[in-house]
Design a protein around this motif. Structure first.
Motif, PDB file in Angstrom:
ATOM      1  N   TYR A 128       0.826  -1.211   0.000  1.00 21.95           N
ATOM      2  CA  TYR A 128       0.000   0.000   0.000  1.00 21.95           C
ATOM      3  C   TYR A 128       0.863   1.265   0.000  1.00 21.95           C
ATOM      4  N   SER A 169      -7.079  11.988  -9.886  1.00 23.25           N
ATOM      5  CA  SER A 169      -8.409  11.630 -10.377  1.00 23.25           C
ATOM      6  C   SER A 169      -8.460  11.323 -11.874  1.00 23.25           C
ATOM      7  N   ALA A 210      -6.207   0.617  -6.557  1.00 26.96           N
ATOM      8  CA  ALA A 210      -6.749   1.483  -7.603  1.00 26.96           C
ATOM      9  C   ALA A 210      -7.436   2.698  -6.997  1.00 26.96           C
ATOM     10  N   SER A 211      -8.197   2.473  -5.931  1.00 27.90           N
ATOM     11  CA  SER A 211      -8.910   3.566  -5.270  1.00 27.90           C
ATOM     12  C   SER A 211      -7.925   4.564  -4.668  1.00 27.90           C
ATOM     13  N   ALA A 212      -6.852   4.042  -4.049  1.00 30.31           N
ATOM     14  CA  ALA A 212      -5.855   4.920  -3.430  1.00 30.31           C
ATOM     15  C   ALA A 212      -5.163   5.786  -4.473  1.00 30.31           C
ATOM     16  N   SER A 265       1.866   6.792  -6.982  1.00 25.58           N
ATOM     17  CA  SER A 265       0.758   7.600  -7.492  1.00 25.58           C
ATOM     18  C   SER A 265       1.163   9.055  -7.707  1.00 25.58           C
ATOM     19  N   GLU A 291      -8.393  -3.503  -5.909  1.00 26.25           N
ATOM     20  CA  GLU A 291      -9.402  -2.451  -5.916  1.00 26.25           C
ATOM     21  C   GLU A 291      -9.022  -1.340  -4.940  1.00 26.25           C
ATOM     22  N   HIS A 292      -8.489  -1.730  -3.772  1.00 26.34           N
ATOM     23  CA  HIS A 292      -8.045  -0.739  -2.790  1.00 26.34           C
ATOM     24  C   HIS A 292      -6.871   0.075  -3.346  1.00 26.34           C
ATOM     25  N   ARG A 325      -6.321   6.614  -7.467  1.00 28.78           N
ATOM     26  CA  ARG A 325      -7.258   7.564  -8.071  1.00 28.78           C
ATOM     27  C   ARG A 325      -7.688   8.650  -7.092  1.00 28.78           C
ATOM     28  N   ASP A 326      -7.634   8.359  -5.792  1.00 30.88           N
ATOM     29  CA  ASP A 326      -7.900   9.406  -4.798  1.00 30.88           C
ATOM     30  C   ASP A 326      -6.806  10.466  -4.861  1.00 30.88           C
ATOM     31  N   GLN A 368      -8.741   9.434 -15.157  1.00 32.12           N
ATOM     32  CA  GLN A 368      -9.438   8.175 -15.391  1.00 32.12           C
ATOM     33  C   GLN A 368      -8.647   7.212 -16.278  1.00 32.12           C
TER      34      GLN A 368
END
Length: 222
Positions: A105, A144, A136-138, A112, A133-134, A140-141, A146
């Protein structure tokens, strides 16, 4: 996809990361492996593998000499240039047999900040279902956009035969939650003449655990 013109970054250099970086370079990709410790990175650039795996040091030295492989402690510099970024940590377990994902993580958050536009992040570490998924979410947070692609291509290495397993796989599991990423990963792995099994992220994560369970059961019956 032309490997010569494709830049790859591999984050996490132990057994999985060292084999992945050396083998991708052998396949023609331009590879930079990231080792956070500068002294360890220096040793890697001398062709000294971080652990014993038959043929690994020789493969590293060959591709270092041919300019397709480099190790560095400069994470931003390596990630900024890469079209594909591998998270290749050998995920440890604690005394309660629970997987430790902190390093994975942390690396996801770190990269990122530096990902190139339209880069693809490939999780090859063995992780619990839902981890990608976690990640990817981190990412993209933090950013942003796409068009940051997240894929899961679980490792299928065996100690003592890791290079053979990587370069001559029986199959390659490719997971992603969108068609564009699946297509990019298919092109990336087209250099390996093995069947590609396409699925979503969670199924790819689960497939790795199912294969492990099958092999363990087979050994037990034997």
């Amino acid at each position: 996809m032309n490997p010569v013109n494709t830049k790859v970054c591999v984050v996490g250099i132990w057994h999985l990361g060292a084999v992945t970086s050396a083998c991708l370079a052998e396949l023609g990709y331009s590879v930079v492996g990231v080792e956070s410790n500068p002294e360890k990175a220096k040793k890697l650039n001398e062709g000294v593998a971080p652990l014993f795996e038959p043929g690994l040091s020789e493969l590293m030295r060959k591709n270092l000499g041919q300019g397709r492989l480099l190790y560095t402690s400069d994470l931003p510099g390596a990630v900024k240039q890469a079209q594909f970024v591998f998270l290749a940590f050998d995920t440890p377990v604690n005394d309660d047999d629970e997987v430790e994902l902190l390093e994975v993580y942390k690396a996801a958050l770190d990269i990122s900040q530096w990902l190139a536009e339209d880069a693809t992040v490939i999780v090859s570490s063995q992780v619990p279902v839902g981890t990608c998924e976690h990640i990817a979410s981190a990412i993209r947070d933090f950013d942003s956009r796409q068009n940051v692609h997240i894929g899961c291509v679980p490792e299928n290495l065996r100690l003592g035969k890791a290079i053979e397993c990587f370069l001559k796989p029986a199959m390659i599991v490719i997971g992603a939650d969108d068609e564009a990423t699946l297509d990019r990963l298919q092109q990336f792995y087209s250099v390996l003449p093995a069947p590609k099994l396409l699925m979503n992220l969670r199924t790819a994560e689960m497939t790795k655990h199912a294969l492990n369970a099958f092999l363990a059961t087979s050994v037990s019956f034997i």
